[in-house]
Design an enzyme around this catalytic site. Sequence first.
Site, PDB file in Angstrom:
ATOM      1  N   GLY A  87       0.864  -1.190   0.000  1.00 34.62           N
ATOM      2  CA  GLY A  87       0.000   0.000   0.000  1.00 34.62           C
ATOM      3  C   GLY A  87       0.897   1.235   0.000  1.00 34.62           C
ATOM      4  CB  ALA A  88       2.492   3.143  -2.571  1.00 29.13           C
ATOM      5  N   GLY A  89      -0.173   4.311  -0.373  1.00 26.98           N
ATOM      6  CA  GLY A  89      -0.948   5.511  -0.035  1.00 26.98           C
ATOM      7  C   GLY A  89      -0.246   6.295   1.061  1.00 26.98           C
ATOM      8  CG  ASN A  90      -1.858  10.055   2.221  1.00 26.90           C
ATOM      9  OD1 ASN A  90      -1.089  10.435   1.344  1.00 26.90           O
ATOM     10  ND2 ASN A  90      -3.100  10.507   2.337  1.00 26.90           N
ATOM     11  CB  VAL A  91      -0.837   4.731   6.215  1.00 21.72           C
ATOM     12  CG1 VAL A  91      -0.216   3.939   7.351  1.00 21.72           C
ATOM     13  CG2 VAL A  91      -2.006   5.556   6.718  1.00 21.72           C
ATOM     14  CG  HIS A 146      -7.375   1.331  16.217  1.00 17.37           C
ATOM     15  ND1 HIS A 146      -6.896   2.419  16.901  1.00 17.37           N
ATOM     16  CD2 HIS A 146      -7.361   1.688  14.899  1.00 17.37           C
ATOM     17  CE1 HIS A 146      -6.609   3.388  16.053  1.00 17.37           C
ATOM     18  NE2 HIS A 146      -6.885   2.964  14.831  1.00 17.37           N
ATOM     19  NE  ARG A 174      -9.824   3.627  13.718  1.00 16.77           N
ATOM     20  CZ  ARG A 174     -10.086   4.387  14.789  1.00 16.77           C
ATOM     21  NH1 ARG A 174     -11.140   4.154  15.548  1.00 16.77           N
ATOM     22  NH2 ARG A 174      -9.290   5.404  15.088  1.00 16.77           N
ATOM     23  CG  ASP A 233      -5.318   3.987  19.534  1.00 19.25           C
ATOM     24  OD1 ASP A 233      -5.633   4.852  18.694  1.00 19.25           O
ATOM     25  OD2 ASP A 233      -5.669   2.799  19.453  1.00 19.25           O
ATOM     26  CB  VAL A 266      -1.259  -0.359   9.209  1.00 19.19           C
ATOM     27  CG1 VAL A 266      -1.591   1.080   9.553  1.00 19.19           C
ATOM     28  CG2 VAL A 266       0.147  -0.688   9.716  1.00 19.19           C
ATOM     29  CB  SER A 267      -5.750  -2.614   6.579  1.00 21.66           C
ATOM     30  OG  SER A 267      -4.600  -2.769   5.788  1.00 21.66           O
ATOM     31  CG  ASN A 268      -8.635   1.141  10.695  1.00 27.40           C
ATOM     32  OD1 ASN A 268      -8.428   0.527  11.721  1.00 27.40           O
ATOM     33  ND2 ASN A 268      -8.263   2.404  10.525  1.00 27.40           N
ATOM     34  NE  ARG A 314      -4.517   9.688  16.476  1.00 24.66           N
ATOM     35  CZ  ARG A 314      -4.995   8.820  15.597  1.00 24.66           C
ATOM     36  NH1 ARG A 314      -5.748   7.816  16.000  1.00 24.66           N
ATOM     37  NH2 ARG A 314      -4.742   8.969  14.319  1.00 24.66           N
TER      38      ARG A 314
HETATM   39  C1  LMR Z   1      -6.411   6.241  12.956  1.00 24.08           C
HETATM   40  O1  LMR Z   1      -6.735   6.021  14.120  1.00 24.08           O
HETATM   41  O2  LMR Z   1      -5.896   7.314  12.593  1.00 24.08           O
HETATM   42  C2  LMR Z   1      -6.620   5.190  11.900  1.00 24.08           C
HETATM   43  O3  LMR Z   1      -7.238   4.078  12.456  1.00 24.08           O
HETATM   44  C3  LMR Z   1      -7.378   5.703  10.735  1.00 24.08           C
HETATM   45  C4  LMR Z   1      -8.795   6.135  11.053  1.00 24.08           C
HETATM   46  O4  LMR Z   1      -9.614   6.107  10.114  1.00 24.08           O
HETATM   47  O5  LMR Z   1      -9.095   6.554  12.163  1.00 24.08           O
END
Ligand code: LMR
Length: 313
Positions: free
Chosen positions: A7-11, A175, A88, A148, A118-120, A151
């Site tokens: 996956g070459a997207g942002n993440v 998550h 999610r 988490d 890492v995918s949701n 944050r």
């Molecule tokens: C996050 O917590 O940033 C990721 O799980 C992406 C999302 O959609 O919240």
Amino acid sequence: MKVTVVGAGNVGATCADVLAYREIANEVVLVDIKEGFAEGKALDIWQKSPINLYDTRTVGVTNDYSKTAGSDVVVITSGLPRKPGMTRDDLISTNAGIVQSVTENIVKHSPDAIIIVVSNPLDVMTYAAHITSKLPRTRVMGMAGILDTARYRAFLAEALNVSPKDIQAVLMGGHGDTMVPLPRYTTVGGIPVTELIEEDKLNAIIERTKSGGGELVKLMGTSAWYAPGSAAAQMVEAIVRDQRRVFPVCVKLEGEYGIDGVYLGVPVILGKNGIEKIIELQLNDEEKQLLETSRGHVKEVMDALDNINAAKA
Ligand code: LMR
């Protein structure tokens, strides 16, 4: 050490960039299904190497898993991100198919890899990757707890006007909104956080942490990437450098915390074999209850995945 990021997207691109500029791997392979996308991102990261002074070789490929062969660690970021208004869990049917097919390809070419999902929805995508890979549970894990807690720590640092470096915390569970931050295990330079902040302010920070991903989706119209990509890279680093770091990581529980067969975030020691040990904290009754609520929610979504897979079979 060879690391693949799918996956070459942002993440995925952020993760590959951190792996490269911090020289966590010698070779980083970035894979995407969109023609030329991973090649472009990998080339851009490689062209930054003379500026940021690193020699990690970054290579991009379009869906060619033969180039990922022999990877030591694989990070799966594939799938759709959220849009405002989505949970999610709304991503399950699309992302499960993607994660399962990516995992099959990964295991075919790198049977000894350690897989970080890492995918949701994160906990259930870890379940999907684990059952597809048939690898031991110590080698298939999900990245959420580092994000988490990051944050939570960042919000606390702001509220207390101290460096985020000095805030240590652990957080458990799924998550999502049912995640379980643990103030009893949160310290600021070794001082219990409860001695430094009023209860109502701490509770507000806990609530903000629980919806931390959603706050960003609302602001940006899509899911976050800097912190998630960096968090995944930190897990890769702990594994490839055998650091034995203590992180909250999503793993299949087999009796720990009295829970069996559900994928949840718990504190673990992360080293060269993947999950070296699951640490069992002595939770109090309130914490046990919160973890049980989180377990129940994740189990419901796991059951939804089982139904999707059964309908396809
Ligand atoms: C996050 O917590 O940033 C990721 O799980 C992406 C999302 O959609 O919240």
